[in-house]
Structure formats: C-alpha cells, structure tokens
Design a protein around this motif. Structure first.
Motif, PDB file in Angstrom:
ATOM      1  N   VAL A  30      47.957  72.459 -19.063  1.00 41.80           N
ATOM      2  CA  VAL A  30      49.015  73.010 -19.911  1.00 41.80           C
ATOM      3  C   VAL A  30      49.398  71.935 -20.922  1.00 41.80           C
ATOM      4  CG1 VAL A  30      51.338  73.986 -19.985  1.00 41.80           C
ATOM      5  CG2 VAL A  30      49.862  74.443 -18.008  1.00 41.80           C
ATOM      6  N   ILE A  31      49.186  72.250 -22.214  1.00 43.91           N
ATOM      7  CA  ILE A  31      49.500  71.286 -23.266  1.00 43.91           C
ATOM      8  C   ILE A  31      50.299  71.952 -24.382  1.00 43.91           C
ATOM      9  CG2 ILE A  31      47.518  69.782 -22.813  1.00 43.91           C
ATOM     10  CD1 ILE A  31      46.061  71.166 -25.150  1.00 43.91           C
ATOM     11  N   ASP A  32      50.967  71.094 -25.166  1.00 47.75           N
ATOM     12  CA  ASP A  32      51.714  71.604 -26.313  1.00 47.75           C
ATOM     13  C   ASP A  32      50.820  71.592 -27.557  1.00 47.75           C
ATOM     14  OD1 ASP A  32      51.648  68.966 -27.268  1.00 47.75           O
ATOM     15  OD2 ASP A  32      53.776  68.598 -26.900  1.00 47.75           O
ATOM     16  N   ASN A  67      50.615  66.848 -22.526  1.00 47.83           N
ATOM     17  CA  ASN A  67      51.119  67.574 -21.368  1.00 47.83           C
ATOM     18  C   ASN A  67      52.625  67.331 -21.320  1.00 47.83           C
ATOM     19  OD1 ASN A  67      51.717  65.171 -19.929  1.00 47.83           O
ATOM     20  ND2 ASN A  67      49.669  65.120 -19.022  1.00 47.83           N
ATOM     21  N   GLU A  68      53.309  67.946 -20.380  1.00 51.82           N
ATOM     22  CA  GLU A  68      54.771  67.869 -20.361  1.00 51.82           C
ATOM     23  C   GLU A  68      55.265  66.431 -20.207  1.00 51.82           C
ATOM     24  OE1 GLU A  68      58.557  70.258 -18.434  1.00 51.82           O
ATOM     25  OE2 GLU A  68      56.607  70.409 -17.457  1.00 51.82           O
ATOM     26  N   TRP A 105      56.796  72.615 -25.028  1.00 50.47           N
ATOM     27  CA  TRP A 105      56.569  74.041 -24.855  1.00 50.47           C
ATOM     28  C   TRP A 105      55.063  74.268 -24.918  1.00 50.47           C
ATOM     29  CZ3 TRP A 105      59.351  77.580 -22.766  1.00 50.47           C
ATOM     30  CH2 TRP A 105      58.935  78.914 -22.815  1.00 50.47           C
ATOM     31  N   PRO A 106      54.494  75.007 -23.954  1.00 49.62           N
ATOM     32  CA  PRO A 106      53.045  75.234 -23.948  1.00 49.62           C
ATOM     33  C   PRO A 106      52.558  75.898 -25.233  1.00 49.62           C
ATOM     34  CG  PRO A 106      54.017  75.919 -21.869  1.00 49.62           C
ATOM     35  CD  PRO A 106      55.155  75.628 -22.804  1.00 49.62           C
ATOM     36  N   ASP A 107      51.384  75.461 -25.682  1.00 50.74           N
ATOM     37  CA  ASP A 107      50.771  76.003 -26.886  1.00 50.74           C
ATOM     38  C   ASP A 107      49.974  77.259 -26.539  1.00 50.74           C
ATOM     39  OD1 ASP A 107      49.588  76.494 -29.322  1.00 50.74           O
ATOM     40  OD2 ASP A 107      48.376  74.663 -29.336  1.00 50.74           O
ATOM     41  N   VAL A 108      50.455  78.391 -26.974  1.00 52.04           N
ATOM     42  CA  VAL A 108      49.823  79.676 -26.685  1.00 52.04           C
ATOM     43  C   VAL A 108      48.378  79.707 -27.197  1.00 52.04           C
ATOM     44  CG1 VAL A 108      49.970  82.169 -27.106  1.00 52.04           C
ATOM     45  CG2 VAL A 108      52.042  80.855 -26.729  1.00 52.04           C
ATOM     46  N   LYS A 109      48.103  78.986 -28.268  1.00 51.66           N
ATOM     47  CA  LYS A 109      46.752  78.967 -28.838  1.00 51.66           C
ATOM     48  C   LYS A 109      45.739  78.310 -27.907  1.00 51.66           C
ATOM     49  CE  LYS A 109      48.535  78.846 -33.521  1.00 51.66           C
ATOM     50  NZ  LYS A 109      48.810  77.995 -34.664  1.00 51.66           N
TER      51      LYS A 109
END
Length: 164
Positions: free
Chosen positions: A42-44, A49-50, A61-65
């Motif tokens: 999970v990355i922005d 990562n967080e 905030w996670p990058d939906v892309k």
C-alpha cells in the motif's frame, strides 16, 4: 448488537448488477489491503508507504492508481451518510440511485422517514462511515427463504448476517 433491516426485494437488483459486472471500484477495505496493490504494498501517490510518509511529515492516503483492477471483486458497502443504505461497488458513470442499485434500511431513508437521522445515529453511534460486507450474504438470505436482508452490527466492526 444493532440490527439493520432491508427489504430483500430491494437488495436483489444490487446483487444482480454486481454479479453481471466486469469492473469494480475499490471499497475502503480494498484501499488498505496490500494484496490488492501492484507490488503487494500500500503506497501513496509519491511511492511512500504509510510509515515513510509519516516520517517525512506527510499525510498518507493510498494511491488508487496503484491498485490492481483485476484484484477488485464484487462487494457490498453498508453506508451511513445521509441515511443508511447498501450499494455495490460496480464501476459506472451513472450513480447507484439512477441505476436502481441502492437500498435504504428500514427507518433510514431521508425522503421517507422523518426520523431517519435519529435512526442513523442510533445504529452508527452518531458517526458516518462505511462497512464492506460479502456479496454472497444476499444469496444466503434468499436460500434461507427470508423476505428481509438483516445485518447485525456489534463492537469493533463486528458485522453479521442474520438468517435465523
């Protein structure tokens, strides 16, 4: 435990649309699930990562892309926003209301129930939010011969299907 009751007839079109769909939008749970991301991390939008983002003083905030669309599956989302309703996560340019794939809980429809806000606050402790629930709960309710789709909420996101 708090019960949320829907008419099963109103929920069935939501299931049918989800079962026929090929593409889905991520649920809140998907955004935090590393198995749904390319590279299983999970990355922005900056590749952090967080922990990395926070250590740099950035909001995370996670990058939906970075989600792998092939990993997204049909799910239901129980929402407390302006009323309490259930919808699927089918990807579409048309809103769930316009598609007829949104169902309000009994007593929680903003246009039909004068005390919808009080009922929403009682069920969700005055908070807004969403909870992802399995799509197969609808078919389980049908197989059990139910006329209502009943979800029970407990503490710490404990969510159960009631088919007794």
């Amino acid at each position: 435990m708090k019960r949320i009751i829907f008419s099963l007839d109103e929920v069935l079109p939501i299931e049918a649309e989800a079962l026929a769909a090929k593409t889905f939008t991520p649920t809140y749970d998907d955004l935090w699930d590393p198995t749904k991301f390319k590279g299983s991390k999970v990355i922005d939008e900056h590749g952090n990562n967080e922990v990395e983002a926070l250590s740099k003083g950035l909001n995370f905030w996670p990058d939906v892309k970075q989600l792998n669309p092939k990993k997204l599956t049909a799910q239901l989302t129980l929402m407390a926003e302006h009323g309490v309703f259930i919808m699927n996560n089918v990807s579409s340019d048309i809103s769930p209301i316009e598609r007829g794939t949104l169902a309000y809980a009994h007593g929680c429809h903003p246009e039909n129930d004068a005390d919808f806000q009080l009922n929403q606050d009682e069920v969700f402790d005055g908070e807004m939010g969403s909870i992802t629930i399995p799509l197969d709960w609808i078919s389980r309710s049908v197989k059990a011969g139910k006329k209502q789709f009943i979800i029970e909420l407990g503490d710490d996101d404990d969510v159960r299907l009631i088919i007794k």
